[in-house]
Motif scaffolding. Sequence first.
Motif, PDB file in Angstrom:
ATOM      1  N   SER A   1      25.961  37.746  34.325  1.00 15.07           N
ATOM      2  CA  SER A   1      26.746  37.058  35.339  1.00 15.07           C
ATOM      3  C   SER A   1      28.051  37.808  35.571  1.00 15.07           C
ATOM      4  CB  SER A   1      27.030  35.616  34.906  1.00 15.07           C
ATOM      5  OG  SER A   1      27.732  35.604  33.687  1.00 15.07           O
ATOM      6  N   PHE A   2      28.694  37.553  36.702  1.00 10.79           N
ATOM      7  CA  PHE A   2      29.931  38.233  37.083  1.00 10.79           C
ATOM      8  C   PHE A   2      31.107  37.610  36.331  1.00 10.79           C
ATOM      9  CE2 PHE A   2      33.549  39.015  39.892  1.00 10.79           C
ATOM     10  CZ  PHE A   2      33.414  40.382  40.095  1.00 10.79           C
ATOM     11  N   LYS A   3      31.843  38.422  35.567  1.00 12.76           N
ATOM     12  CA  LYS A   3      32.916  37.886  34.722  1.00 12.76           C
ATOM     13  C   LYS A   3      34.274  38.552  34.936  1.00 12.76           C
ATOM     14  CE  LYS A   3      29.704  36.592  31.016  1.00 12.76           C
ATOM     15  NZ  LYS A   3      29.341  36.764  29.589  1.00 12.76           N
ATOM     16  N   ASP A   4      34.333  39.573  35.764  1.00 17.99           N
ATOM     17  CA  ASP A   4      35.571  40.342  35.911  1.00 17.99           C
ATOM     18  C   ASP A   4      36.492  39.698  36.945  1.00 17.99           C
ATOM     19  OD1 ASP A   4      37.477  42.274  35.677  1.00 17.99           O
ATOM     20  OD2 ASP A   4      36.397  43.787  36.848  1.00 17.99           O
ATOM     21  N   PHE A   5      37.078  38.548  36.595  1.00 20.05           N
ATOM     22  CA  PHE A   5      37.987  37.849  37.497  1.00 20.05           C
ATOM     23  C   PHE A   5      38.896  36.924  36.689  1.00 20.05           C
ATOM     24  CE2 PHE A   5      34.292  35.142  37.069  1.00 20.05           C
ATOM     25  CZ  PHE A   5      34.816  33.865  36.967  1.00 20.05           C
ATOM     26  N   ASP A  68      27.605  32.256  44.100  1.00 23.04           N
ATOM     27  CA  ASP A  68      27.515  33.712  44.200  1.00 23.04           C
ATOM     28  C   ASP A  68      28.621  34.306  45.068  1.00 23.04           C
ATOM     29  OD1 ASP A  68      25.251  34.007  42.571  1.00 23.04           O
ATOM     30  OD2 ASP A  68      23.895  33.550  44.238  1.00 23.04           O
ATOM     31  N   LEU A  69      29.687  33.555  45.299  1.00 25.14           N
ATOM     32  CA  LEU A  69      30.729  34.011  46.217  1.00 25.14           C
ATOM     33  C   LEU A  69      31.335  35.349  45.789  1.00 25.14           C
ATOM     34  CD1 LEU A  69      32.491  33.427  48.710  1.00 25.14           C
ATOM     35  CD2 LEU A  69      34.094  32.263  47.188  1.00 25.14           C
ATOM     36  N   LEU A  70      31.782  35.468  44.558  1.00 21.08           N
ATOM     37  CA  LEU A  70      32.407  36.710  44.106  1.00 21.08           C
ATOM     38  C   LEU A  70      31.434  37.882  44.170  1.00 21.08           C
ATOM     39  CD1 LEU A  70      34.491  35.526  41.019  1.00 21.08           C
ATOM     40  CD2 LEU A  70      35.261  35.875  43.363  1.00 21.08           C
TER      41      LEU A  70
END
Length: 208
Positions: A1-5, A68-70
């Motif tokens: 999953s996307f975590k770089d934020f 899934d925006l980012l």
Amino acid sequence: SFKDFEISITDDGSSDGTKEYVEKVKGVRYLWQEKKGFRLARSKNMGIKQAKGKYFLSIEGDVIPHQDLLRSYLPHLDEKTILLGVRHEIKRRPKLDELNDLSDEVVSLDFRLETLRKWKDETPEKPYMYASGCNLLLPTQALLNVGMWDEEYQGYGKDDYDVCMRMFKNGCKIRPVIGAYAYHIDHPHGHSQASDDRFYAKEKELGL
């Protein structure tokens, strides 16, 4: 999953228990300002000043981002480009266990959608007029270079147009990302003639 934020919640003087709720959530920066009218622009600037990332995504309190925006924005990131996300309208604030799929709740599609879809072939003369702070991704340094949001805007108005106009004038491109969408909880809102007057005066001053 996307975590770089990172997540910053900037609170414009609420008294509904937001602070107590957010304090239970790990990894969230919480910033509060005293309630002195509708000071959304100042609230956003508080978050920008604390932000550490190269990009700043504006999501407002009446908006629920798609899961899934980012990830949808990721392939389009550029330090000289403003990205316009999409906002579809829903009528009610859903419960936490309903957030995974809100597609059935949509009562109307983004009113800008037709223009955004034609953007590549028919780019508007004034693209900043299609900005919406509900779902708007800005390169942080380019945003800082123009002084962030204009805090003289108070109440519902053209503050999002304004910041994108100044960034556009300063060399930024503006592009839509159709796949980057969020759900906006539809509600009545006021209109500020003073905000309109301020925006159009600044637009004229910039020669746009």
